[in-house]
Scaffold this motif. Structure first.
Motif, PDB file in Angstrom:
ATOM      1  N   LYS A 161      35.297  41.294  60.714  1.00 55.44           N
ATOM      2  CA  LYS A 161      34.600  40.025  60.849  1.00 55.44           C
ATOM      3  C   LYS A 161      33.456  39.966  59.856  1.00 55.44           C
ATOM      4  O   LYS A 161      32.577  40.821  59.859  1.00 55.44           O
ATOM      5  CB  LYS A 161      34.053  39.849  62.272  1.00 55.44           C
ATOM      6  N   LEU A 162      33.480  38.961  58.992  1.00 58.25           N
ATOM      7  CA  LEU A 162      32.436  38.771  57.984  1.00 58.25           C
ATOM      8  C   LEU A 162      31.634  37.523  58.354  1.00 58.25           C
ATOM      9  O   LEU A 162      32.209  36.458  58.587  1.00 58.25           O
ATOM     10  CB  LEU A 162      33.078  38.599  56.609  1.00 58.25           C
ATOM     11  N   ASP A 163      30.315  37.672  58.407  1.00 52.97           N
ATOM     12  CA  ASP A 163      29.420  36.580  58.798  1.00 52.97           C
ATOM     13  C   ASP A 163      28.303  36.512  57.766  1.00 52.97           C
ATOM     14  O   ASP A 163      27.717  37.545  57.422  1.00 52.97           O
ATOM     15  CB  ASP A 163      28.864  36.905  60.193  1.00 52.97           C
ATOM     16  N   ALA A 164      28.050  35.317  57.244  1.00 55.81           N
ATOM     17  CA  ALA A 164      26.993  35.190  56.238  1.00 55.81           C
ATOM     18  C   ALA A 164      26.321  33.827  56.332  1.00 55.81           C
ATOM     19  O   ALA A 164      26.948  32.835  56.711  1.00 55.81           O
ATOM     20  CB  ALA A 164      27.568  35.381  54.829  1.00 55.81           C
ATOM     21  N   VAL A 165      25.046  33.813  55.973  1.00 54.44           N
ATOM     22  CA  VAL A 165      24.287  32.567  55.892  1.00 54.44           C
ATOM     23  C   VAL A 165      23.823  32.397  54.458  1.00 54.44           C
ATOM     24  O   VAL A 165      23.154  33.278  53.902  1.00 54.44           O
ATOM     25  CB  VAL A 165      23.059  32.579  56.829  1.00 54.44           C
ATOM     26  N   GLY A 166      24.188  31.283  53.860  1.00 58.17           N
ATOM     27  CA  GLY A 166      23.738  30.978  52.503  1.00 58.17           C
ATOM     28  C   GLY A 166      22.764  29.824  52.554  1.00 58.17           C
ATOM     29  O   GLY A 166      22.984  28.838  53.262  1.00 58.17           O
ATOM     30  N   TYR A 175      16.272  42.525  58.710  1.00 64.60           N
ATOM     31  CA  TYR A 175      17.641  42.875  58.327  1.00 64.60           C
ATOM     32  C   TYR A 175      17.719  43.044  56.809  1.00 64.60           C
ATOM     33  O   TYR A 175      17.101  42.297  56.061  1.00 64.60           O
ATOM     34  CB  TYR A 175      18.603  41.777  58.798  1.00 64.60           C
ATOM     35  N   ARG A 176      18.493  44.037  56.353  1.00 63.12           N
ATOM     36  CA  ARG A 176      18.427  44.385  54.931  1.00 63.12           C
ATOM     37  C   ARG A 176      19.637  43.953  54.104  1.00 63.12           C
ATOM     38  O   ARG A 176      19.717  44.261  52.921  1.00 63.12           O
ATOM     39  CB  ARG A 176      18.254  45.898  54.786  1.00 63.12           C
ATOM     40  N   HIS A 177      20.577  43.243  54.717  1.00 64.11           N
ATOM     41  CA  HIS A 177      21.812  42.919  53.990  1.00 64.11           C
ATOM     42  C   HIS A 177      22.072  41.419  53.936  1.00 64.11           C
ATOM     43  O   HIS A 177      21.480  40.645  54.672  1.00 64.11           O
ATOM     44  CB  HIS A 177      22.991  43.644  54.645  1.00 64.11           C
ATOM     45  N   ALA A 178      22.998  41.032  53.047  1.00 60.72           N
ATOM     46  CA  ALA A 178      23.347  39.618  52.881  1.00 60.72           C
ATOM     47  C   ALA A 178      24.318  39.155  53.954  1.00 60.72           C
ATOM     48  O   ALA A 178      24.382  37.976  54.279  1.00 60.72           O
ATOM     49  CB  ALA A 178      23.958  39.398  51.497  1.00 60.72           C
ATOM     50  N   THR A 179      25.097  40.105  54.489  1.00 61.44           N
ATOM     51  CA  THR A 179      26.135  39.746  55.450  1.00 61.44           C
ATOM     52  C   THR A 179      26.081  40.674  56.658  1.00 61.44           C
ATOM     53  O   THR A 179      25.429  41.725  56.626  1.00 61.44           O
ATOM     54  CB  THR A 179      27.549  39.886  54.835  1.00 61.44           C
ATOM     55  N   CYS A 180      26.808  40.280  57.700  1.00 62.96           N
ATOM     56  CA  CYS A 180      27.130  41.192  58.797  1.00 62.96           C
ATOM     57  C   CYS A 180      28.627  41.440  58.713  1.00 62.96           C
ATOM     58  O   CYS A 180      29.400  40.494  58.520  1.00 62.96           O
ATOM     59  CB  CYS A 180      26.786  40.575  60.150  1.00 62.96           C
ATOM     60  N   VAL A 181      29.017  42.706  58.815  1.00 56.16           N
ATOM     61  CA  VAL A 181      30.434  43.065  58.790  1.00 56.16           C
ATOM     62  C   VAL A 181      30.730  43.884  60.040  1.00 56.16           C
ATOM     63  O   VAL A 181      30.238  45.006  60.181  1.00 56.16           O
ATOM     64  CB  VAL A 181      30.806  43.869  57.522  1.00 56.16           C
ATOM     65  N   SER A 182      31.491  43.304  60.955  1.00 49.77           N
ATOM     66  CA  SER A 182      31.789  43.952  62.231  1.00 49.77           C
ATOM     67  C   SER A 182      33.276  44.291  62.270  1.00 49.77           C
ATOM     68  O   SER A 182      34.108  43.445  61.954  1.00 49.77           O
ATOM     69  CB  SER A 182      31.421  43.027  63.383  1.00 49.77           C
ATOM     70  N   ASN A 188      36.742  45.906  64.241  1.00 44.84           N
ATOM     71  CA  ASN A 188      37.465  46.224  65.474  1.00 44.84           C
ATOM     72  C   ASN A 188      36.685  45.868  66.731  1.00 44.84           C
ATOM     73  O   ASN A 188      36.584  44.697  67.089  1.00 44.84           O
ATOM     74  CB  ASN A 188      37.943  47.675  65.447  1.00 44.84           C
ATOM     75  N   ASP A 189      36.092  46.868  67.438  1.00 42.66           N
ATOM     76  CA  ASP A 189      35.343  46.540  68.660  1.00 42.66           C
ATOM     77  C   ASP A 189      33.954  45.978  68.357  1.00 42.66           C
ATOM     78  O   ASP A 189      33.225  45.596  69.260  1.00 42.66           O
ATOM     79  CB  ASP A 189      35.243  47.755  69.599  1.00 42.66           C
ATOM     80  N   GLY A 190      33.573  45.920  67.071  1.00 41.75           N
ATOM     81  CA  GLY A 190      32.342  45.240  66.672  1.00 41.75           C
ATOM     82  C   GLY A 190      32.535  43.738  66.835  1.00 41.75           C
ATOM     83  O   GLY A 190      33.556  43.195  66.406  1.00 41.75           O
ATOM     84  N   VAL A 191      31.575  43.092  67.485  1.00 40.45           N
ATOM     85  CA  VAL A 191      31.683  41.646  67.715  1.00 40.45           C
ATOM     86  C   VAL A 191      30.937  40.888  66.621  1.00 40.45           C
ATOM     87  O   VAL A 191      31.505  40.079  65.891  1.00 40.45           O
ATOM     88  CB  VAL A 191      31.095  41.252  69.099  1.00 40.45           C
ATOM     89  N   ILE A 192      29.643  41.158  66.511  1.00 40.80           N
ATOM     90  CA  ILE A 192      28.765  40.488  65.546  1.00 40.80           C
ATOM     91  C   ILE A 192      27.681  41.466  65.086  1.00 40.80           C
ATOM     92  O   ILE A 192      27.522  42.549  65.655  1.00 40.80           O
ATOM     93  CB  ILE A 192      28.073  39.232  66.149  1.00 40.80           C
ATOM     94  N   HIS A 193      26.951  41.068  64.054  1.00 38.01           N
ATOM     95  CA  HIS A 193      25.755  41.763  63.567  1.00 38.01           C
ATOM     96  C   HIS A 193      26.009  43.188  63.094  1.00 38.01           C
ATOM     97  O   HIS A 193      25.100  44.018  63.083  1.00 38.01           O
ATOM     98  CB  HIS A 193      24.635  41.753  64.636  1.00 38.01           C
ATOM     99  N   GLY A 194      27.262  43.461  62.696  1.00 40.69           N
ATOM    100  CA  GLY A 194      27.569  44.796  62.180  1.00 40.69           C
ATOM    101  C   GLY A 194      26.837  45.049  60.866  1.00 40.69           C
ATOM    102  O   GLY A 194      26.896  44.234  59.946  1.00 40.69           O
ATOM    103  N   VAL A 195      26.141  46.171  60.802  1.00 42.02           N
ATOM    104  CA  VAL A 195      25.362  46.509  59.601  1.00 42.02           C
ATOM    105  C   VAL A 195      26.287  47.143  58.563  1.00 42.02           C
ATOM    106  O   VAL A 195      26.930  48.154  58.840  1.00 42.02           O
ATOM    107  CB  VAL A 195      24.217  47.493  59.942  1.00 42.02           C
ATOM    108  N   THR A 254      24.153  46.191  65.446  1.00 46.81           N
ATOM    109  CA  THR A 254      25.587  46.093  65.701  1.00 46.81           C
ATOM    110  C   THR A 254      25.899  45.868  67.179  1.00 46.81           C
ATOM    111  O   THR A 254      25.499  46.667  68.020  1.00 46.81           O
ATOM    112  CB  THR A 254      26.304  47.371  65.210  1.00 46.81           C
ATOM    113  N   VAL A 255      26.603  44.767  67.465  1.00 45.74           N
ATOM    114  CA  VAL A 255      26.998  44.445  68.833  1.00 45.74           C
ATOM    115  C   VAL A 255      28.481  44.777  68.997  1.00 45.74           C
ATOM    116  O   VAL A 255      29.315  44.287  68.227  1.00 45.74           O
ATOM    117  CB  VAL A 255      26.759  42.954  69.144  1.00 45.74           C
ATOM    118  N   LYS A 256      28.798  45.623  69.984  1.00 44.54           N
ATOM    119  CA  LYS A 256      30.191  46.011  70.240  1.00 44.54           C
ATOM    120  C   LYS A 256      30.605  45.658  71.666  1.00 44.54           C
ATOM    121  O   LYS A 256      29.752  45.508  72.540  1.00 44.54           O
ATOM    122  CB  LYS A 256      30.372  47.520  70.025  1.00 44.54           C
ATOM    123  N   THR A 257      31.911  45.565  71.871  1.00 45.03           N
ATOM    124  CA  THR A 257      32.396  45.361  73.236  1.00 45.03           C
ATOM    125  C   THR A 257      32.102  46.632  74.028  1.00 45.03           C
ATOM    126  O   THR A 257      32.233  47.742  73.514  1.00 45.03           O
ATOM    127  CB  THR A 257      33.915  45.095  73.266  1.00 45.03           C
TER     128      THR A 257
END
Length: 251
Positions: free
Chosen positions: A94-99, A64-71, A73-80, A221-224
């Motif tokens: 939806k903003l998801d990050a691991v520090g 994965y090439r980014h610091a965060t996942c940004v998903s 509307n219908d994006g659930v998780i892991h949005g690039v 990117t995981v979507k509904t």
């Protein structure tokens, strides 16, 4: 793999990671705006993480090439994050990050609604947040993990929404993903017994309609599957001697 119980030294690092990350998430509403790309949001969080002394642990994880996942509307998780995905009024982001701090991780996610007029997104976020809060309240030594998972499911479903089953929360520490798996559904009275020093990332993923999801062509990117709205919130917690501490909320 066995579940690693964290000692005081490890927990101090995870606590620092969590507090620094939570501070950055608090800044997001001030910079989030219509017309900005999800890549710009990622760049902001990436820069701020480095400024406060965190390593973006998602970068390089599984390629994965980014610091965060940004998903969105219908994006659930892991949005690039993408320069071509431009945020607009009403978007559910939806903003998801691991520090990581000195080798130990904290993982968190929040859902932001642009313009606060998307009432469905706000209602779903409220249900997800409530399910997370109540699940966390259940945590203490001797409790079974199924009690925590069932709490998320029950609150979300009684609000009229569904929980994603294909992805789960997880243990966390030196690695982003450790044992045990923490699903957002389950049966009270089942599962492992919680012990002091266990660190968990609990992350309700809530869908407006069916819980089925699909992975986009970008392989992340995981979507509904039905195109319905999704929300995602996440905190990293530690089981303490007499209860629970949330590492990713400002103390």
């Amino acid at each position: 793999a066995a579940i690693t119980l964290k000692n005081k030294r490890a927990l101090t690092k995870m606590r620092t990671a969590g507090q620094l990350l939570a501070k950055i998430f608090e800044e997001v509403p001030q910079i989030l705006r219509e017309g900005m790309s999800t890549l710009e949001l990622d760049a902001y969080v990436d820069r701020r993480m480095r400024e406060v002394g965190l390593t973006p642990a998602c970068k390089g994880y599984g390629g994965y090439r980014h610091a965060t996942c940004v998903s969105v509307n219908d994006g659930v998780i892991h949005g690039v994050p993408s320069a071509s995905l431009i945020l607009k009024k009403g978007d559910c982001v939806k903003l998801d990050a691991v520090g990581s701090f000195e080798g130990y991780c904290a993982d968190m996610a929040r859902t932001y609604v642009l313009g606060n007029e998307n009432l469905l997104a706000l209602e779903m976020r409220d249900a997800a947040q409530r399910s997370l809060d109540e699940a966390i309240k259940k945590i203490r030594p001797g409790v079974k993990l199924g009690d925590v998972c069932a709490t998320v499911q029950n609150i979300v479903e009684s609000a009229g929404f569904n929980v994603v089953r294909a992805y789960a929360g997880h243990g966390i520490g030196k690695n982003i993903h450790e044992e045990p798996e923490v699903p957002n559904f389950g049966k009270a009275g089942t599962g492992i017994v919680l012990l002091p020093g266990m660190t968990l990332a609990i992350e309700p993923m809530v869908t407006q309609g069916a819980c089925d999801v699909r992975v986009e062509a970008d392989k992340w990117t995981v979507k509904t599957r039905d195109g319905g709205l999704a929300v995602h919130v996440e905190d990293t917690v530690v089981v303490t001697a007499d209860g629970v501490e949330v590492l990713t909320r400002l103390s």
